[in-house]
Design a protein around this motif. Structure first.
Motif, short mmCIF file in Angstrom:
data_model
loop_
_atom_site.label_atom_id
_atom_site.label_comp_id
_atom_site.label_asym_id
_atom_site.label_seq_id
_atom_site.Cartn_x
_atom_site.Cartn_y
_atom_site.Cartn_z
N GLY A 101 -4.46 -13.83 -21.65
CA GLY A 101 -3.25 -14.61 -21.88
C GLY A 101 -3.46 -16.06 -21.50
N LYS A 102 -4.06 -16.28 -20.33
CA LYS A 102 -4.33 -17.65 -19.89
C LYS A 102 -5.31 -18.34 -20.83
CE LYS A 102 -5.49 -20.43 -15.90
NZ LYS A 102 -5.87 -20.43 -14.47
N ALA A 103 -6.30 -17.61 -21.31
CA ALA A 103 -7.27 -18.19 -22.24
C ALA A 103 -6.60 -18.59 -23.55
CB ALA A 103 -8.42 -17.21 -22.49
N LEU A 104 -5.70 -17.76 -24.06
CA LEU A 104 -4.98 -18.10 -25.29
C LEU A 104 -4.13 -19.35 -25.08
CD1 LEU A 104 -4.03 -14.49 -26.37
CD2 LEU A 104 -5.35 -16.10 -27.77
N LEU A 105 -3.42 -19.43 -23.96
CA LEU A 105 -2.62 -20.62 -23.67
C LEU A 105 -3.51 -21.85 -23.53
CD1 LEU A 105 0.03 -19.22 -21.18
CD2 LEU A 105 0.37 -19.84 -23.58
N ALA A 106 -4.64 -21.69 -22.87
CA ALA A 106 -5.58 -22.82 -22.71
C ALA A 106 -6.10 -23.30 -24.06
CB ALA A 106 -6.73 -22.42 -21.79
N ALA A 107 -6.35 -22.37 -24.97
CA ALA A 107 -6.82 -22.76 -26.31
C ALA A 107 -5.77 -23.59 -27.04
CB ALA A 107 -7.18 -21.52 -27.13
N LEU A 108 -4.50 -23.20 -26.93
CA LEU A 108 -3.45 -23.97 -27.59
C LEU A 108 -3.21 -25.29 -26.88
CD1 LEU A 108 -0.88 -21.25 -28.68
CD2 LEU A 108 -2.93 -22.08 -29.83
N TRP A 127 14.65 -11.67 -18.44
CA TRP A 127 14.34 -10.50 -17.62
C TRP A 127 12.83 -10.29 -17.43
CZ3 TRP A 127 11.16 -7.34 -20.21
CH2 TRP A 127 11.26 -7.26 -21.61
N ASN A 128 12.03 -11.07 -18.14
CA ASN A 128 10.57 -10.85 -18.15
C ASN A 128 9.91 -11.55 -16.95
OD1 ASN A 128 7.90 -10.44 -18.77
ND2 ASN A 128 8.09 -11.07 -20.90
N GLU A 129 10.18 -11.06 -15.78
CA GLU A 129 9.68 -11.67 -14.54
C GLU A 129 8.16 -11.79 -14.48
OE1 GLU A 129 11.33 -13.32 -12.27
OE2 GLU A 129 13.23 -12.93 -13.25
N PRO A 130 7.38 -10.79 -14.94
CA PRO A 130 5.92 -10.98 -14.89
C PRO A 130 5.46 -12.20 -15.69
CG PRO A 130 6.45 -8.67 -15.24
CD PRO A 130 7.74 -9.43 -15.38
N SER A 131 6.01 -12.37 -16.88
CA SER A 131 5.63 -13.52 -17.70
C SER A 131 6.13 -14.83 -17.11
CB SER A 131 6.14 -13.36 -19.13
OG SER A 131 5.50 -12.27 -19.76
N ILE A 132 7.35 -14.82 -16.61
CA ILE A 132 7.89 -16.03 -15.99
C ILE A 132 7.02 -16.46 -14.82
CG2 ILE A 132 9.85 -16.96 -14.68
CD1 ILE A 132 11.66 -15.19 -16.52
N GLY A 133 6.64 -15.50 -13.98
CA GLY A 133 5.75 -15.81 -12.86
C GLY A 133 4.42 -16.35 -13.32
N PHE A 134 3.87 -15.78 -14.37
CA PHE A 134 2.60 -16.23 -14.94
C PHE A 134 2.73 -17.67 -15.44
CE2 PHE A 134 0.20 -16.38 -19.09
CZ PHE A 134 -1.05 -16.60 -18.54
N TYR A 135 3.81 -17.96 -16.16
CA TYR A 135 4.00 -19.31 -16.70
C TYR A 135 4.18 -20.33 -15.58
CZ TYR A 135 4.73 -16.82 -21.12
OH TYR A 135 4.58 -16.02 -22.22
N ARG A 136 4.91 -19.97 -14.54
CA ARG A 136 5.08 -20.89 -13.40
C ARG A 136 3.73 -21.16 -12.73
NH1 ARG A 136 8.36 -20.96 -16.07
NH2 ARG A 136 10.58 -20.70 -15.88
N ALA A 137 2.90 -20.12 -12.64
CA ALA A 137 1.60 -20.25 -11.97
C ALA A 137 0.67 -21.22 -12.69
CB ALA A 137 0.93 -18.88 -11.84
N ILE A 138 0.85 -21.38 -14.02
CA ILE A 138 -0.01 -22.33 -14.73
C ILE A 138 0.64 -23.71 -14.85
CG2 ILE A 138 -1.24 -20.53 -16.00
CD1 ILE A 138 0.42 -21.46 -18.51
N GLY A 139 1.83 -23.88 -14.28
CA GLY A 139 2.47 -25.18 -14.28
C GLY A 139 3.55 -25.39 -15.31
N ALA A 140 3.92 -24.36 -16.06
CA ALA A 140 5.01 -24.51 -17.04
C ALA A 140 6.33 -24.67 -16.30
CB ALA A 140 5.07 -23.29 -17.96
N GLU A 141 7.21 -25.48 -16.87
CA GLU A 141 8.51 -25.76 -16.26
C GLU A 141 9.62 -25.25 -17.15
OE1 GLU A 141 8.71 -29.95 -15.64
OE2 GLU A 141 6.96 -29.97 -14.34
#
Length: 165
Positions: A101-108, A127-141
């Motif tokens: 997932g992180k690699a796909l986001l990095a490619a874009l 409600w998608n807490e795992p994804s929200i946490g993942f997005y916050r961890a990479i710096g998404a706001e």
């Protein structure tokens, strides 16, 4: 090539069945298992037709597509530059936490940087807490002051019918 031998690449003709399988997997994950109307033929036309307006990156492992990022180009009137809208990001459950997932986001993100795009945006279910946490961890706001609006079906047709022609 990713660390475990998987390949991250732009989608190419022939990937449609694997992409559609991931779309169905996403629909199940998002609690809408019967909502997908897309077909292999529609994906082929959208991704690889005469004038594609939709694009995809995939992660392929052992000959199987196990992750997708489907996106399109947007435009910001404020910056006067394009951006990317990520429509769907999905990694098969068996391959989550593999970095795909992180690699796909990095490619874009790299596409944005290379092309001088000003934004990379997407939505996530609240409600998608795992994804929200993942997005916050990479710096998404979060864009908490914005609410997505949508017209579909009869409402879409009704608004279109109000146009004086």
């Amino acid at each position: 090539m990713l660390a475990d031998g998987a390949t991250l690449r732009e989608a190419r003709p022939g990937d449609e069945p694997g992409i559609l399988r991931c779309i169905h997997g996403l629909a199940v994950y998002e609690r809408e298992p019967d909502a997908v109307e897309n077909t292999v033929e529609a994906l082929e036309a959208s991704l690889f037709g005469a004038e594609p307006q939709v694009f995809a990156h995939v992660v392929e492992r052992a000959g199987e597509i196990v992750g997708i990022a489907i996106w399109f180009v947007t435009y910001s009137t404020w910056t006067g530059r394009h951006g990317i809208w990520l429509e769907d990001l999905f990694v098969d459950e068996a391959h989550r936490a593999s970095g795909y997932g992180k690699a796909l986001l990095a490619a874009l993100a790299a596409v944005c940087v290379e092309r001088g795009y000003s934004r990379f945006e997407w939505t996530v279910l609240d409600w998608n807490e795992p994804s929200i946490g993942f997005y916050r961890a990479i710096g998404a706001e979060p864009m908490s002051e914005w609410t997505t609006q949508r017209l579909t079906g009869a409402a879409l047709a009704a608004v279109a019918a109000t146009l004086d022609r």
